[in-house]
Design a protein around this motif. Structure first.
Motif, PDB file in Angstrom:
ATOM      1  N   SER A 271      37.522  46.054  51.708  1.00 16.98           N
ATOM      2  CA  SER A 271      36.757  45.544  50.566  1.00 16.98           C
ATOM      3  C   SER A 271      37.659  45.027  49.454  1.00 16.98           C
ATOM      4  CB  SER A 271      35.832  46.632  50.024  1.00 16.98           C
ATOM      5  OG  SER A 271      35.088  46.158  48.930  1.00 16.98           O
ATOM      6  N   PHE A 272      38.724  45.792  49.137  1.00 15.84           N
ATOM      7  CA  PHE A 272      39.540  45.482  47.961  1.00 15.84           C
ATOM      8  C   PHE A 272      40.909  44.887  48.292  1.00 15.84           C
ATOM      9  CE2 PHE A 272      37.006  49.203  46.135  1.00 15.84           C
ATOM     10  CZ  PHE A 272      36.043  48.354  45.612  1.00 15.84           C
ATOM     11  N   HIS A 273      41.242  44.812  49.580  1.00 12.83           N
ATOM     12  CA  HIS A 273      42.523  44.240  50.010  1.00 12.83           C
ATOM     13  C   HIS A 273      43.726  45.033  49.494  1.00 12.83           C
ATOM     14  CE1 HIS A 273      40.377  40.684  51.507  1.00 12.83           C
ATOM     15  NE2 HIS A 273      39.700  40.713  50.373  1.00 12.83           N
ATOM     16  N   ILE A 274      43.510  46.284  49.142  1.00 17.43           N
ATOM     17  CA  ILE A 274      44.581  47.197  48.770  1.00 17.43           C
ATOM     18  C   ILE A 274      44.235  48.571  49.324  1.00 17.43           C
ATOM     19  CG2 ILE A 274      45.283  46.029  46.634  1.00 17.43           C
ATOM     20  CD1 ILE A 274      43.574  48.033  45.096  1.00 17.43           C
ATOM     21  N   THR A 275      45.231  49.435  49.434  1.00 16.71           N
ATOM     22  CA  THR A 275      44.976  50.800  49.890  1.00 16.71           C
ATOM     23  C   THR A 275      44.486  51.638  48.724  1.00 16.71           C
ATOM     24  OG1 THR A 275      47.229  51.524  49.395  1.00 16.71           O
ATOM     25  CG2 THR A 275      46.819  50.588  51.592  1.00 16.71           C
ATOM     26  N   PRO A 276      43.748  52.730  48.993  1.00 16.54           N
ATOM     27  CA  PRO A 276      43.321  53.613  47.901  1.00 16.54           C
ATOM     28  C   PRO A 276      44.499  54.123  47.069  1.00 16.54           C
ATOM     29  CG  PRO A 276      42.141  54.157  49.915  1.00 16.54           C
ATOM     30  CD  PRO A 276      43.199  53.163  50.298  1.00 16.54           C
TER      31      PRO A 276
ATOM     32  N   ALA B 245      34.196  37.604  25.177  1.00 18.48           N
ATOM     33  CA  ALA B 245      35.637  37.567  25.422  1.00 18.48           C
ATOM     34  C   ALA B 245      35.915  36.992  26.812  1.00 18.48           C
ATOM     35  CB  ALA B 245      36.222  38.972  25.305  1.00 18.48           C
ATOM     36  N   LEU B 246      36.994  36.209  26.918  1.00 21.41           N
ATOM     37  CA  LEU B 246      37.343  35.566  28.180  1.00 21.41           C
ATOM     38  C   LEU B 246      38.739  36.000  28.619  1.00 21.41           C
ATOM     39  CD1 LEU B 246      36.242  31.884  27.376  1.00 21.41           C
ATOM     40  CD2 LEU B 246      34.842  33.742  28.316  1.00 21.41           C
ATOM     41  N   HIS B 247      38.926  36.089  29.929  1.00 20.76           N
ATOM     42  CA  HIS B 247      40.263  36.278  30.489  1.00 20.76           C
ATOM     43  C   HIS B 247      40.395  35.303  31.643  1.00 20.76           C
ATOM     44  CE1 HIS B 247      44.067  38.073  31.416  1.00 20.76           C
ATOM     45  NE2 HIS B 247      43.702  38.255  32.668  1.00 20.76           N
ATOM     46  N   MET B 248      41.371  34.380  31.550  1.00 22.10           N
ATOM     47  CA  MET B 248      41.445  33.260  32.481  1.00 22.10           C
ATOM     48  C   MET B 248      42.832  33.169  33.124  1.00 22.10           C
ATOM     49  SD  MET B 248      39.415  30.520  30.062  1.00 22.10           S
ATOM     50  CE  MET B 248      39.216  29.317  31.371  1.00 22.10           C
ATOM     51  N   PRO B 249      43.085  33.956  34.157  1.00 23.37           N
ATOM     52  CA  PRO B 249      44.389  33.866  34.823  1.00 23.37           C
ATOM     53  C   PRO B 249      44.578  32.529  35.518  1.00 23.37           C
ATOM     54  CG  PRO B 249      42.887  35.272  36.079  1.00 23.37           C
ATOM     55  CD  PRO B 249      42.201  34.946  34.793  1.00 23.37           C
ATOM     56  N   GLY B 250      45.765  31.986  35.416  1.00 22.72           N
ATOM     57  CA  GLY B 250      46.051  30.693  36.036  1.00 22.72           C
ATOM     58  C   GLY B 250      47.408  30.190  35.605  1.00 22.72           C
ATOM     59  N   SER B 251      47.774  28.994  36.053  1.00 22.92           N
ATOM     60  CA  SER B 251      49.058  28.409  35.682  1.00 22.92           C
ATOM     61  C   SER B 251      49.049  28.025  34.208  1.00 22.92           C
ATOM     62  CB  SER B 251      49.336  27.168  36.533  1.00 22.92           C
ATOM     63  OG  SER B 251      48.441  26.121  36.184  1.00 22.92           O
ATOM     64  N   GLU B 252      50.248  27.818  33.652  1.00 19.70           N
ATOM     65  CA  GLU B 252      50.353  27.451  32.239  1.00 19.70           C
ATOM     66  C   GLU B 252      49.623  26.140  31.961  1.00 19.70           C
ATOM     67  OE1 GLU B 252      53.714  26.309  28.846  1.00 19.70           O
ATOM     68  OE2 GLU B 252      54.343  27.033  30.830  1.00 19.70           O
TER      69      GLU B 252
ATOM     70  N   ALA C  75      40.938  34.021  45.785  1.00 20.42           N
ATOM     71  CA  ALA C  75      42.151  33.795  44.994  1.00 20.42           C
ATOM     72  C   ALA C  75      42.320  34.879  43.935  1.00 20.42           C
ATOM     73  CB  ALA C  75      42.101  32.418  44.337  1.00 20.42           C
ATOM     74  N   LEU C  76      41.224  35.284  43.323  1.00 21.22           N
ATOM     75  CA  LEU C  76      41.306  36.355  42.322  1.00 21.22           C
ATOM     76  C   LEU C  76      41.785  37.658  42.966  1.00 21.22           C
ATOM     77  CD1 LEU C  76      38.037  35.643  40.293  1.00 21.22           C
ATOM     78  CD2 LEU C  76      40.389  35.402  39.474  1.00 21.22           C
ATOM     79  N   GLN C  77      41.352  37.912  44.197  1.00 23.27           N
ATOM     80  CA  GLN C  77      41.781  39.119  44.899  1.00 23.27           C
ATOM     81  C   GLN C  77      43.236  39.015  45.354  1.00 23.27           C
ATOM     82  OE1 GLN C  77      38.565  38.963  47.850  1.00 23.27           O
ATOM     83  NE2 GLN C  77      37.832  40.933  47.103  1.00 23.27           N
ATOM     84  N   ASN C  78      43.576  37.903  45.988  1.00 22.55           N
ATOM     85  CA  ASN C  78      44.884  37.790  46.630  1.00 22.55           C
ATOM     86  C   ASN C  78      46.008  37.443  45.660  1.00 22.55           C
ATOM     87  OD1 ASN C  78      43.565  38.284  49.071  1.00 22.55           O
ATOM     88  ND2 ASN C  78      43.272  36.109  49.509  1.00 22.55           N
ATOM     89  N   ARG C  79      45.733  36.543  44.712  1.00 25.63           N
ATOM     90  CA  ARG C  79      46.794  36.096  43.799  1.00 25.63           C
ATOM     91  C   ARG C  79      46.933  36.978  42.573  1.00 25.63           C
ATOM     92  NH1 ARG C  79      45.903  30.166  42.071  1.00 25.63           N
ATOM     93  NH2 ARG C  79      47.760  30.701  40.864  1.00 25.63           N
ATOM     94  N   PHE C  80      45.821  37.541  42.125  1.00 19.83           N
ATOM     95  CA  PHE C  80      45.854  38.274  40.867  1.00 19.83           C
ATOM     96  C   PHE C  80      45.559  39.771  41.023  1.00 19.83           C
ATOM     97  CE2 PHE C  80      44.651  33.843  39.926  1.00 19.83           C
ATOM     98  CZ  PHE C  80      45.763  33.479  39.181  1.00 19.83           C
ATOM     99  N   GLY C  81      45.371  40.215  42.260  1.00 19.93           N
ATOM    100  CA  GLY C  81      45.270  41.644  42.526  1.00 19.93           C
ATOM    101  C   GLY C  81      43.995  42.322  42.080  1.00 19.93           C
ATOM    102  N   TYR C  82      42.920  41.563  41.926  1.00 16.18           N
ATOM    103  CA  TYR C  82      41.666  42.175  41.486  1.00 16.18           C
ATOM    104  C   TYR C  82      40.978  42.911  42.635  1.00 16.18           C
ATOM    105  CZ  TYR C  82      41.588  39.791  36.966  1.00 16.18           C
ATOM    106  OH  TYR C  82      41.867  39.368  35.696  1.00 16.18           O
ATOM    107  N   ALA C  83      40.333  44.001  42.306  1.00 17.63           N
ATOM    108  CA  ALA C  83      39.464  44.731  43.230  1.00 17.63           C
ATOM    109  C   ALA C  83      38.031  44.458  42.802  1.00 17.63           C
ATOM    110  CB  ALA C  83      39.766  46.226  43.182  1.00 17.63           C
TER     111      ALA C  83
END
Length: 360
Positions: free
Chosen positions: A173-178, A263-270, A225-233
């Motif tokens: 589900s989260f692409h990471i281990t517990p 409030a916004l949080h927008m991960p991405g390139s510069e 992309a949010l999961q793989n590039r930015f580590g979101y669960a």
């Protein structure tokens, strides 16, 4: 000025969309047939009526006020309203007992048809009810681990009898281990109802990260992309930012809100973040071009790059990429579909005109 009346596209465009059953106009207009007294969604599969027997409305409430009945085939009220009562009842039952494993027999005992439920969740969440339920339980486990719970406690508290089963489901589900979850950032998501169709909103502790229409093709790649590039669960849930955007979207579509404050949080390139910052500056009811944004950034030859960054914007409506048009005045592309883009521009233009009239 009638705000709702100004939201309708030109009559010829409405007739074409009706005859072609163009589903990209979902929520943009409703078709009301004078000879039958019934109103439908644009993509209704019933036999198309003669254009002379039809009138068009901007929303379902206007159809009802004019004396029309809801079509039993396309059920236009289901898309105009929030989750139907039987789904809301199920949500309440799940909240009361999050660990319950729902079987088809249990659903039927509550008067819920499993196949109908599956279709509703696929349409409005992009997953089945049981997949949503598993993700919700795992999301609760993730929250527990973030707060210091042991993996064993998180597994058993979320209804898993096997630690290995929990670890496998968690990682899938989260692409990471517990074990790594304590250092990950939970990204909670919920479904929102809008006049243009259901949207999905995602937010973490710092702010809103994603707001997109559920039917757009770019949604799954964006979430991956949010999961793989930015580590979101990613997990179903709710927080203050999601509550705020729900209320603010409602006011926006009512024509009473011109600037979002969530409030916004927008991960991405510069470069992407610079483009998105310029998008956020486009005034309500106004438009600009890719070339104008490129010039503002000091890169007058970078219109194409600006267009790509504009297309990678994950926050529809709030970061108003719909206000960017072609140099020739054309609408150009929009991930949510050009009919929606046109609707949003008409909505804002009508609200501005009403405000100006009231000022005099």
């Amino acid at each position: 000025m009638n705000l709702h009346k100004t939201l309708l596209p030109p009559h010829a465009e409405l007739v074409r969309a009706m005859l072609e059953r163009d589903t990209s106009y979902e929520g943009v207009f409703f078709t009301a047939v004078k000879t039958t007294g019934i109103f439908c969604r644009p993509g209704c599969t019933a036999r198309s009526p003669k254009p002379a027997n039809v009138e068009f409305f901007a929303n379902a409430e206007q159809c009802l006020a004019a004396g029309y009945r809801s079509c039993l085939r396309c059920k236009p009220l289901d898309t105009a309203a929030s989750a139907p009562a039987w789904v809301q009842t199920l949500f309440t039952l799940v909240d009361a007992d999050p660990e319950q494993r729902w079987t088809d027999a249990q659903l039927l005992a509550e008067g819920i048809e499993p196949l109908k439920l599956r279709r509703w969740f696929k349409q409005h969440f992009g997953m089945t009810f049981h997949a949503w339920l598993r993700a919700r339980r795992l999301g609760m486990a993730l929250g527990g681990i973030k707060q210091g719970d042991s993996i064993d406690d998180a597994a058993f508290d979320s209804g898993y009898e096997s630690l290995s089963g929990f670890r496998d489901a968690f990682q899938k589900s989260f692409h990471i281990t517990p074990g790594r979850a304590a250092n990950s950032e939970p990204l909670l998501f919920t479904r929102l109802t809008t006049p243009l169709g259901p949207m999905i909103a995602m937010a973490e502790r710092r702010g809103l990260v994603l707001l997109e229409f559920l039917d757009q093709a770019s949604l799954n790649p964006e979430v991956q992309a949010l999961q793989n590039r930015f580590g979101y669960a990613v997990a179903p849930g709710h927080n203050l930012h999601l509550q705020q955007i729900e209320a603010q979207l409602s006011a926006y579509f009512a024509g009473t809100l011109t600037e979002f404050s969530v409030a916004l949080h927008m991960p991405g390139s510069e470069f992407s973040r610079r483009v998105w910052a310029e998008l956020a500056k486009i005034p309500y009811g106004r438009t600009t071009t890719y070339g104008a944004i490129a010039a503002t950034l000091g890169k007058p030859g970078a219109s194409r790059a600006v267009g790509l960054a504009n297309g990678h914007n994950r926050l529809s409506i709030v970061v108003p990429c719909h206000r960017v048009i072609g140099a020739d005045g054309s609408l150009t592309g929009y991930a949510g579909g050009q009919p929606r883009k046109a609707f949003l521009l008409r909505l804002e233009n009508a609200a501005v005109q009403i405000t100006e009239q009231l000022a005099f």
